[in-house]
Enzyme design. Structure first.
Site, PDB file in Angstrom:
ATOM      1  N   ASP A  16      -9.139  11.244  11.884  1.00 59.18           N
ATOM      2  CA  ASP A  16      -9.183  10.740  10.505  1.00 59.18           C
ATOM      3  C   ASP A  16      -9.849   9.369  10.465  1.00 59.18           C
ATOM      4  O   ASP A  16      -9.319   8.417   9.895  1.00 59.18           O
ATOM      5  CB  ASP A  16      -7.778  10.669   9.912  1.00 59.18           C
ATOM      6  CG  ASP A  16      -7.794  10.603   8.377  1.00 59.18           C
ATOM      7  OD1 ASP A  16      -8.859  10.894   7.779  1.00 59.18           O
ATOM      8  OD2 ASP A  16      -6.762  10.256   7.778  1.00 59.18           O
TER       9      ASP A  16
ATOM     10  N   ALA B 167      -0.110   9.081   1.402  1.00 57.56           N
ATOM     11  CA  ALA B 167       0.441  10.398   1.097  1.00 57.56           C
ATOM     12  C   ALA B 167       1.842  10.579   1.662  1.00 57.56           C
ATOM     13  O   ALA B 167       2.680  11.235   1.049  1.00 57.56           O
ATOM     14  CB  ALA B 167      -0.490  11.479   1.643  1.00 57.56           C
ATOM     15  N   THR B 168       2.109   9.990   2.816  1.00 62.75           N
ATOM     16  CA  THR B 168       3.409  10.201   3.460  1.00 62.75           C
ATOM     17  C   THR B 168       4.185   8.919   3.709  1.00 62.75           C
ATOM     18  O   THR B 168       5.327   8.978   4.168  1.00 62.75           O
ATOM     19  CB  THR B 168       3.228  10.906   4.821  1.00 62.75           C
ATOM     20  OG1 THR B 168       2.412  10.080   5.671  1.00 62.75           O
ATOM     21  CG2 THR B 168       2.570  12.262   4.643  1.00 62.75           C
ATOM     22  N   SER B 169       3.584   7.772   3.422  1.00 67.34           N
ATOM     23  CA  SER B 169       4.256   6.526   3.776  1.00 67.34           C
ATOM     24  C   SER B 169       3.901   5.401   2.813  1.00 67.34           C
ATOM     25  O   SER B 169       2.935   5.485   2.051  1.00 67.34           O
ATOM     26  CB  SER B 169       3.884   6.112   5.207  1.00 67.34           C
ATOM     27  OG  SER B 169       2.487   5.904   5.302  1.00 67.34           O
ATOM     28  N   THR B 170       4.699   4.359   2.874  1.00 70.00           N
ATOM     29  CA  THR B 170       4.466   3.137   2.109  1.00 70.00           C
ATOM     30  C   THR B 170       4.427   1.965   3.081  1.00 70.00           C
ATOM     31  O   THR B 170       5.234   1.901   4.011  1.00 70.00           O
ATOM     32  CB  THR B 170       5.584   2.908   1.079  1.00 70.00           C
ATOM     33  OG1 THR B 170       5.624   4.024   0.181  1.00 70.00           O
ATOM     34  CG2 THR B 170       5.344   1.638   0.276  1.00 70.00           C
TER      35      THR B 170
ATOM     36  N   ALA C 297       0.847  -1.199   0.000  1.00 71.47           N
ATOM     37  CA  ALA C 297       0.000   0.000   0.000  1.00 71.47           C
ATOM     38  C   ALA C 297       0.874   1.238   0.000  1.00 71.47           C
ATOM     39  O   ALA C 297       2.022   1.206   0.429  1.00 71.47           O
ATOM     40  CB  ALA C 297      -0.932   0.003   1.209  1.00 71.47           C
TER      41      ALA C 297
END
EC number: 2.7.11.1
Length: 461
Positions: free
Chosen positions: A256, A130-133, A127
Site C-alpha cells: 500500500d 478506514a480501521t483506525s484513528t 487523522a
C-alpha cells in the site's frame, strides 16, 4: 492538457482466492482459518463473536502465508505447537485502582511489550482512516517529569460485521508483527502496543500502537499544497527508494505504497508507515523461496497490473510498480492512469506503444519513453522533470513485472548517487526505551530549532 486529478486513495483489500473459497464454502471466513487456534478471549477486546469450535484443540497451525508474525512463529511453531498453546487467556485486570492494573501473564506472552492507556494522556485526534484513528498522546517521564509526545494509532471496533471486526484484528497483528522489527531511518518507529480499556468488559475496549509523532503530516499534503521545490522532490525520491529497498531486502511486501502512508518527521525525514496490509514473503537474502501474494490489496491507482489479472504474483515486484506511481505523483502531482487495466484509456495506450516499440520488454528504451510522453497526456509532465527521475519512473512502470529494476540497482545509478539527500540522520533513538525516546512537539517548529540537515523540508511557522 487532460490529466487524472490527484486525490486521496482509500485502501482496498480484495483477496481473489478468498472470494473463490467463500463461493465454495460459506463458512470459510473464520478465525480458525485465519489464525489457527486463537483464544476467544483475545477477540473479546474487539467484541468479535467466536463459535465454541474456534477454541477447541485442532491440527490447524499458523503458517507464514496466513499471518506474518515472525516473533509468534519462532516462539510457538518451532516447539511444534499451534497458535496458541495457551487455550484460555482470560485477560483479567487486577488491583484496587486504575493505577494498579495488571494483565494476565498469558496475554503478556502474546504482546510482551504491551502497556496501558493510563500510561498516556490523550490530547487530540489528528487523522482518521478506514480501521483506525490517530491521536496525539503524551507520556510523562517518571524520572525527569518531562512530557514526551507520541502518535497512538487506535484500532476502532466496528459494529457492522464480523468480517470487518476480524479485519481490524488482522491489521493490528500484522502491523505489530512487522513494523517494530524494522530498523531504518525512513520507517516509522513503533514504540509499543497499548490496551485501551480499564475493564475487560468495557465496550470501548481495544488496542492501539504507540508510534513516533510526526507533527508535519503526510507527504500527500505537501504534494497537494505544491510547496515542494525540485530539490525537495529529488531528496524525497532518494529517501523513498531507500525505504522501499530496505523493505525488499527484508522480503517484506508493503502492498500500500502511496503519499498518504509516508509521514514527515520532525527532522524533515520521510517515514514510511501503515503496514496493515503488508506481508513477509521470504527470508532476508533468500531469493529461492519467495512466497507469492494474492488479491487486489492496496489503493487502486497504485496497484500493479498483475494484481488485477493474476491469482498469485510477487508482492515485491508489485511494490516496485507502486513506487513508480508514487514517484510520478511526487514530481508531477498527477496519476499516470486511473487504474492499470486495459479498460483504462491511457493505460491501454501505454501498453500499445510499448508493444509497438519494444515488444513489451523494457520501458527503458528511449524510443518508448519519447513516444509515451508525446502521446499520453498524463505522462507529458514528465518532460519537465530531471531526466534521471523520468527514467526511474518509467523503468518501474513496466507491465512485465520481471523487467522492473531492483531498487538497489536504481540507488546505485550515477544520477541517484549524486543527489543531495537528508541522510546524515541519527538512529540512536531507535533502540531506546519508551521513557528515553523524546519526540517533543510542545514547541513550535522553526528552522533555527532544527538539527542541521542538507535540506529543510519543514513548513515555517
Amino acid at each position: 492538457m487532460t490529466n487524472y486529478p490527484f486525490f486521496r486513495q482509500g485502501t482496498i483489500f480484495v483477496d481473489n482466492s478468498a472470494i473463490q473459497r467463500n463461493s465454495e464454502n460459506k463458512n470459510s471466513l473464520s478465525i480458525e482459518n485465519i489464525f489457527g487456534r486463537f483464544p476467544k478471549e483475545f477477540f473479546q477486546f474487539f467484541s468479535i463473536n467466536v463459535s465454541k469450535s474456534t477454541t477447541k484443540k485442532s491440527s490447524v497451525v499458523i503458517k507464514p502465508s496466513t499471518i506474518t508474525a515472525p516473533w509468534l512463529e519462532n516462539e510457538y511453531l518451532d516447539s511444534n505447537t499451534s497458535l496458541l498453546s495457551v487455550h484460555s487467556i482470560q485477560p483479567s485486570f487486577i488491583g484496587m485502582s486504575d493505577f494498579a492494573i495488571g494483565l494476565d501473564p498469558s496475554l503478556k506472552r502474546i504482546l510482551p511489550e504491551i502497556r496501558f492507556r493510563l500510561d498516556f494522556q490523550h490530547l487530540k485526534s489528528i487523522a482518521k482512516g478506514a480501521t483506525s484513528t490517530i491521536k496525539v498522546v503524551t507520556h510523562r517521564d517518571k524520572i525527569t517529569d518531562a512530557k514526551i509526545y507520541y502518535a497512538a494509532k487506535v484500532y476502532r471496533k466496528t459494529k457492522t460485521s464480523h468480517k470487518k471486526r476480524l479485519n481490524t484484528m488482522v491489521y493490528f497483528l500484522r502491523e505489530w508483527s512487522i513494523q517494530p522489527k524494522l530498523d531504518h531511518p525512513n520507517i516509522l518507529k513503533v514504540i509499543c502496543p497499548c490496551v485501551t480499556l480499564t475493564s475487560v468488559f468495557n465496550k470501548s475496549a481495544g488496542f492501539c500502537l504507540v508510534q513516533e509523532y510526526c507533527p508535519q503530516g503526510d507527504l500527500f499534503k505537501q504534494i497537494e499544497e505544491k510547496v515542494l521545490t525540485l530539490e525537495d522532490k529529488c531528496c524525497y525520491l532518494k529517501q523513498i527508494l531507500q525505504a522501499v529497498a530496505y523493505l525488499q531486502s527484508q522480503r517484506i511486501a508493503h502492498r500500500d505504497l502511496k503519499p498518504e502512508n509516508i509521514l514527515i518527521g520532525r527532522d524533515g525525514l520521510l517515514k514510511l508507515t501503515d503496514f496493515g496490509t503488508s506481508e513477509i514473503v521470504g527470508n532476508p537474502g533468500d531469493n529461492e523461496s519467495i512466497r507469492f501474494v494474492s488479491g487486489a490489496v492496496g489503493s487502486l491507482a497504485y496497484l500493479a497490473p498483475e494484481a488485477f489479472h493474476e491469482n498469485e504474483y510477487c508482492g515485491l515486484l508489485a511494490d516496485r510498480w507502486s513506487c513508480g506511481i508514487l514517484l510520478k505523483v511526487l514530481f508531477t502531482g498527477y496519476f499516470p492512469f486511473k487504474t492499470s487495466v486495459k479498460t483504462d484509456l491511457y493505460y491501454s495506450k501505454y501498453m500499445s506503444i510499448l508493444t509497438d516499440t519494444c515488444g513489451i520488454s523494457s520501458t527503458d528504451e528511449s524510443s518508448f519513453q519519447t513516444e509515451v510522453i508525446k502521446q499520453i497526456p498524463t505522462l507529458q509532465p514528465l518532460r519537465y522533470i530531471p531526466e534521471g527521475a523520468k527514467k526511474i519512473i518509467l523503468s518501474l512502470l513496466n507491465p512485465d513485472s520481471q523487467n522492473r529494476p531492483s531498487l538497489d540497482s536504481i540507488l546505485g545509478t550515477a544520477w541517484v548517487r549524486k543527489l543531495d539527500c537528508c541522510s546524515n540522520f541519527s538512529t540512536d533513538h531507535e533502540n531506546k526505551s519508551l521513557q528515553e525516546v523524546d519526540f517533543d512537539a510542545s514547541k513550535p517548529i522553526t528552522r533555527k530549532s532544527l538539527i542541521p540537515r542538507i535540506h529543510n523540508h519543514q513548513t515555517l511557522v
